[in-house]
Design an enzyme around this catalytic site. Structure first.
Site, short mmCIF file in Angstrom:
data_model
loop_
_atom_site.label_atom_id
_atom_site.label_comp_id
_atom_site.label_asym_id
_atom_site.label_seq_id
_atom_site.Cartn_x
_atom_site.Cartn_y
_atom_site.Cartn_z
N HIS A 76 0.85 -1.19 0.00
CA HIS A 76 0.00 0.00 0.00
C HIS A 76 0.88 1.24 0.00
CE1 HIS A 76 -4.03 -1.77 1.66
NE2 HIS A 76 -3.52 -2.48 0.66
N TYR A 204 -8.93 5.65 7.50
CA TYR A 204 -9.07 6.02 8.92
C TYR A 204 -10.12 7.11 8.99
CZ TYR A 204 -4.67 3.59 10.08
OH TYR A 204 -3.68 2.66 10.29
N PRO A 296 -3.40 0.80 18.90
CA PRO A 296 -3.12 0.24 17.57
C PRO A 296 -3.29 1.23 16.42
CG PRO A 296 -5.20 -0.61 18.41
CD PRO A 296 -4.60 0.18 19.51
N LYS A 300 1.76 0.14 15.08
CA LYS A 300 3.18 0.09 15.44
C LYS A 300 3.61 -1.10 16.29
CE LYS A 300 4.48 3.60 13.22
NZ LYS A 300 4.63 3.07 11.86
N TYR A 387 4.42 6.80 9.62
CA TYR A 387 3.54 5.65 9.35
C TYR A 387 4.32 4.52 8.68
CZ TYR A 387 -0.76 3.09 8.58
OH TYR A 387 -1.73 2.12 8.62
#
Ligand code: FAD
Ligand code: PHB
Length: 396
Positions: A76, A204, A296, A300, A387
């Site tokens: 991704h 998200y 979460p 990570k 990220y």
């Protein structure tokens, strides 16, 4: 009489941290035995993380356990953020040249268990460790139970890879540990279902009813989460109730594509940030969730377990190859630098996306922060860098 067996590195826990460490050490001729409290079926059936940083995938390749990852992992190059009636994409690749890989922790665990067993490695399932002893002196021992009998594993070093509820950290006197903790008043309710994902990448969502996340395990298996109360119970939720609530929180373009189905699994995860310092005590080393957990939201936890193992494996290899102890001495401070970097990001990202009561001031701040994040090059780059994963420090 207590039976005693011996190995070079005794590992407690066959989660990602323990398995990866065992296999990396095996490749350098260092012998390990893993003690695991649960059965193999239980360990292989647990649904946990889904997003691997490139550093984690690189370590899997270094361990030679990458065949299925390379075939089935989904690369991704970005994520979308939905908020205030908008949906904006952050392009990791454009900002950092890197992406992440969607590959279930469950699959990673299965791959590593098989690889350990194929290589003749030793994993004792249903063998709970009870305590770690003499780790300050010459020869540490792990006291454990097998077939109802108490046994001992004597070793040069102990790696406590036994997760948040393990015994390795519990074996250290409380006054020698500093604990840092942040508990959130909410949790995530997650569903796993064999339905195609709503989007090619993760979404998200900051919604006035609470956070939501659209994730996946493959092109045909989806993982969705919604924010719920910390004391909610899975029994309170039917599949229909879950899908209805998710629909309320998703942007209309996603609702149109949402395919619902029967749950394969549903679970609740409390959100917490926790760090135990230091991460080493004489010959006992903590790695992964045994030393730290984070909410979460930033994906990570598994990746930090892998980076701890990167540092710990290098330190142990340097010890056995060259009798060097300096890397073992520096393990805790080096690993902790990356831990705090990830905690910082995970807590900030959690604060950005979740509903904290009905405070309109906080909601306005979140909207301003999200607008800035999705419009500023600099803010987008900072987000993407974190990220996709901060680099491992040089450790040689
Ligand atoms: P664990 O996976 O907890 O393994 C510890 C092992 O030790 C277990 O097998 C346990 O049975 C065993 N054990 C415990 N006590 C004993 C004992 N006394 N004796 C012997 N064995 C023992 N992380 C990410 O990076 N990306 C994500 O996308 C992500 N999503 C997540 C989503 C959810 C819903 C949850 C719950 C977590 C998520 N995480 C994510 C976090 C990630 O799953 C954990 O950080 C990861 O499992 C840590 O690995 P570990 O090996 O340190 O510990
Ligand atoms: C998951 O797919 O389980 C997942 C993905 C991203 C996260 C957390 C969990 O931030």
């Amino acid at each position: 009489m207590t039976k005693t067996i011996r190995t070079q590195v005794g590992i407690i826990g066959s989660g990602p941290a323990g398995l990866l460490l065992s296999h990396l050490l095996h490749q350098q001729g260092i012998e390990t035995i893993i003690l695991e409290r649960q059965s193999r079926e239980h360990v292989e059936g647990r649904i946990r993380a889904g997003v691997l940083e490139q550093g984690t995938a690189w370590l899997m390749r270094e361990a030679g356990v990458n065949e299925r990852l390379d075939r089935e992992g989904l690369v991704h190059d970005g994520v979308s953020l939905a908020f205030g009636g908008r949906m904006e994409r952050i392009d990791f690749k454009a900002h950092t040249g890197k992406g992440v890989i969607v590959y279930g922790q469950t699959e990673m665990t299965r791959d590593f268990i098989q690889a350990r067993l194929d290589a003749g490695g030793s994993i004792e399932f249903e063998a709970p460790a009870l305590a770690v002893e003499d780790y300050r002196t010459g020869s540490p021992r792990i006291v454990y139970q097998k077939n109802g009998e108490t046994q001992e594993l004597s070793c040069d070093f102990v790696a406590g890879c036994d997760g948040f509820h393990g015994v390795a950290r519990e074996s250290i006197p409380a006054e020698q540990l500093t604990l840092y903790e942040k508990v959130y008043p909410f949790a995530w309710l997650g569903i796993l279902a064999d339905v195609p994902p709503v989007n090619d990448e993760l979404i998200y969502v900051n919604h006035e009813r609470g956070f939501a996340l659209c994730s996946m395990r493959s092109h045909t298996r989806s993982r969705y989460y919604i924010q719920c109360s910390f004391d909610d119970k899975v029994e309170n939720w039917s599949d229909d109730a879950f899908w209805d609530e998710l629909r309320c929180r998703l942007p209309p373009s996603a609702v149109e594509k949402l395919v619902t189905g029967q749950r394969l699994e549903m679970s609740i995860t409390p959100l917490r940030g926790f760090v135990a310092e230091p991460m080493s005590f004489g010959k006992l080393f903590l790695a992964g969730d045994a030393a730290h957990i984070m909410p979460p939201t930033g994906a990570k936890g598994l990746n930090l377990a892998a980076s701890d193992v990167f540092y710990l494996s290098r330190a142990l290899i340097a010890y056995y190859a060259e009798k060097r102890t300096d890397l073992l001495d520096r393990y805790s401070e080096t690993a902790l630098r990356r831990v705090w970097g990830s905690i910082r990001f995970s807590l900030w990202y959690t604060g950005l996306l979740h509903k904290f009561g009905d405070d309109p001031f906080n909601h306005r701040l979140q909207m301003a922060d999200l607008a800035y994040l999705t419009s500023s090059e600099a803010a987008g780059t900072a987000f993407a860098e974190n990220y996709v994963g901060l680099p491992f420090e040089k450790f040689e």
